[in-house]
Design a protein around this motif. Structure first.
Motif, PDB file in Angstrom:
ATOM      1  N   ILE A 163       1.112  -0.851   0.374  1.00  0.00           N
ATOM      2  CA  ILE A 163      -0.224  -1.261   0.797  1.00  0.00           C
ATOM      3  C   ILE A 163      -1.086  -1.758  -0.351  1.00  0.00           C
ATOM      4  CG2 ILE A 163      -2.321  -0.477   1.965  1.00  0.00           C
ATOM      5  CD1 ILE A 163      -0.641   1.631   3.346  1.00  0.00           C
ATOM      6  N   CYS A 164      -0.895  -1.255  -1.541  1.00  0.00           N
ATOM      7  CA  CYS A 164      -1.781  -1.534  -2.680  1.00  0.00           C
ATOM      8  C   CYS A 164      -1.892  -3.036  -2.938  1.00  0.00           C
ATOM      9  CB  CYS A 164      -1.259  -0.832  -3.927  1.00  0.00           C
ATOM     10  SG  CYS A 164      -2.341  -1.032  -5.346  1.00  0.00           S
ATOM     11  N   VAL A 165      -3.102  -3.473  -3.286  1.00  0.00           N
ATOM     12  CA  VAL A 165      -3.369  -4.884  -3.555  1.00  0.00           C
ATOM     13  C   VAL A 165      -2.659  -5.331  -4.841  1.00  0.00           C
ATOM     14  CG1 VAL A 165      -5.218  -6.555  -4.014  1.00  0.00           C
ATOM     15  CG2 VAL A 165      -5.592  -4.711  -2.387  1.00  0.00           C
ATOM     16  N   GLN A 166      -2.567  -4.443  -5.803  1.00  0.00           N
ATOM     17  CA  GLN A 166      -1.972  -4.769  -7.111  1.00  0.00           C
ATOM     18  C   GLN A 166      -0.496  -4.390  -7.185  1.00  0.00           C
ATOM     19  OE1 GLN A 166      -4.345  -2.858 -10.104  1.00  0.00           O
ATOM     20  NE2 GLN A 166      -6.244  -3.820  -9.431  1.00  0.00           N
ATOM     21  N   ARG A 167       0.179  -4.251  -6.060  1.00  0.00           N
ATOM     22  CA  ARG A 167       1.562  -3.782  -6.053  1.00  0.00           C
ATOM     23  C   ARG A 167       2.538  -4.750  -6.700  1.00  0.00           C
ATOM     24  NH1 ARG A 167       0.487  -5.091  -0.665  1.00  0.00           N
ATOM     25  NH2 ARG A 167       1.731  -6.844   0.099  1.00  0.00           N
ATOM     26  N   LYS A 168       2.219  -6.040  -6.743  1.00  0.00           N
ATOM     27  CA  LYS A 168       3.127  -7.038  -7.292  1.00  0.00           C
ATOM     28  C   LYS A 168       2.963  -7.220  -8.802  1.00  0.00           C
ATOM     29  CE  LYS A 168       3.557  -9.429  -2.935  1.00  0.00           C
ATOM     30  NZ  LYS A 168       3.408 -10.679  -2.199  1.00  0.00           N
ATOM     31  N   GLN A 169       1.964  -6.607  -9.378  1.00  0.00           N
ATOM     32  CA  GLN A 169       1.784  -6.699 -10.827  1.00  0.00           C
ATOM     33  C   GLN A 169       2.798  -5.810 -11.532  1.00  0.00           C
ATOM     34  OE1 GLN A 169      -2.242  -5.748 -11.770  1.00  0.00           O
ATOM     35  NE2 GLN A 169      -3.064  -7.653 -10.906  1.00  0.00           N
ATOM     36  N   ASN A 171       1.134  -1.983 -13.116  1.00  0.00           N
ATOM     37  CA  ASN A 171       0.151  -1.593 -12.101  1.00  0.00           C
ATOM     38  C   ASN A 171      -0.470  -0.259 -12.496  1.00  0.00           C
ATOM     39  OD1 ASN A 171      -1.346  -1.079  -9.857  1.00  0.00           O
ATOM     40  ND2 ASN A 171       0.351  -1.054  -8.418  1.00  0.00           N
ATOM     41  N   CYS A 222      -3.208   0.872 -10.889  1.00  0.00           N
ATOM     42  CA  CYS A 222      -3.981   1.317  -9.725  1.00  0.00           C
ATOM     43  C   CYS A 222      -3.299   2.489  -9.018  1.00  0.00           C
ATOM     44  CB  CYS A 222      -4.172   0.153  -8.762  1.00  0.00           C
ATOM     45  SG  CYS A 222      -5.044   0.585  -7.250  1.00  0.00           S
ATOM     46  N   CYS A 255      -7.016   2.087  -5.063  1.00  0.00           N
ATOM     47  CA  CYS A 255      -7.895   1.159  -4.342  1.00  0.00           C
ATOM     48  C   CYS A 255      -7.892   1.479  -2.845  1.00  0.00           C
ATOM     49  CB  CYS A 255      -7.459  -0.287  -4.586  1.00  0.00           C
ATOM     50  SG  CYS A 255      -5.743  -0.631  -4.143  1.00  0.00           S
ATOM     51  N   GLU A 256      -6.747   1.847  -2.314  1.00  0.00           N
ATOM     52  CA  GLU A 256      -6.657   2.228  -0.899  1.00  0.00           C
ATOM     53  C   GLU A 256      -7.356   3.558  -0.647  1.00  0.00           C
ATOM     54  OE1 GLU A 256      -5.593   0.519   1.756  1.00  0.00           O
ATOM     55  OE2 GLU A 256      -5.383  -1.132   0.342  1.00  0.00           O
ATOM     56  N   LYS A 278     -10.998   2.755  -0.375  1.00  0.00           N
ATOM     57  CA  LYS A 278     -11.264   2.133   0.924  1.00  0.00           C
ATOM     58  C   LYS A 278     -11.288   3.183   2.034  1.00  0.00           C
ATOM     59  CE  LYS A 278      -9.172  -2.354  -0.104  1.00  0.00           C
ATOM     60  NZ  LYS A 278      -8.046  -3.250   0.222  1.00  0.00           N
TER      61      LYS A 278
END
Length: 125
Positions: free
Chosen positions: A38-44, A47, A49, A53-54, A57
């Motif tokens: 789910i994490c927005v930065q998962r492809k970095q 990472n 995070c 971030c979730e 939210k």
């Protein structure tokens, strides 16, 4: 049996105040899964995070939901404050003109004093 019912009722009373703790615990249990999917930065590559971030939210969504419920509860409480006044009839109670004696007077003097019921203060004797 009473102890279990008391513990259950206390838990139900404190349940709404522990809502954010349940959100945090569910995040910690599923943190690896959230970070991978789910994490927005998962492809970095690096990472930092880890799904926080979730978590933010989810906590914001929970607090917004709680504020909305408090606002709707406040609106319901305002409706409860409507008061209906009923007519009050006062009746006249006549005053008794003759005062009644409250005490009975004894015409003779006392014969003796019991030392069991009457103790004079220690400084006088």
């Amino acid at each position: 049996m009473k102890k279990y019912i008391i513990i259950l009722l206390c838990g139900l009373i404190f349940l709404p105040s522990m809502g954010s703790m349940f959100v945090y615990l569910s995040f910690k249990i599923n943190q690896q899964e959230i970070a991978r999917t789910i994490c927005v930065q998962r492809k970095q590559i690096f990472n930092s995070c880890n799904g926080r971030c979730e978590l933010q939210k989810s906590l914001k969504k929970y607090s917004d939901n709680e504020k909305q419920m408090q606002d709707s509860l406040k609106e319901k409480l305002e409706l409860v404050y409507i008061c209906i006044f009923s007519e009050v009839n006062f009746a006249f109670i006549p005053v008794n003109d003759k005062p009644q004696k409250a005490f009975a007077f004894v015409g003779s003097t006392p014969v003796g004093v019991s030392s069991l019921t009457f103790r004079p203060p220690a400084g006088i004797l």
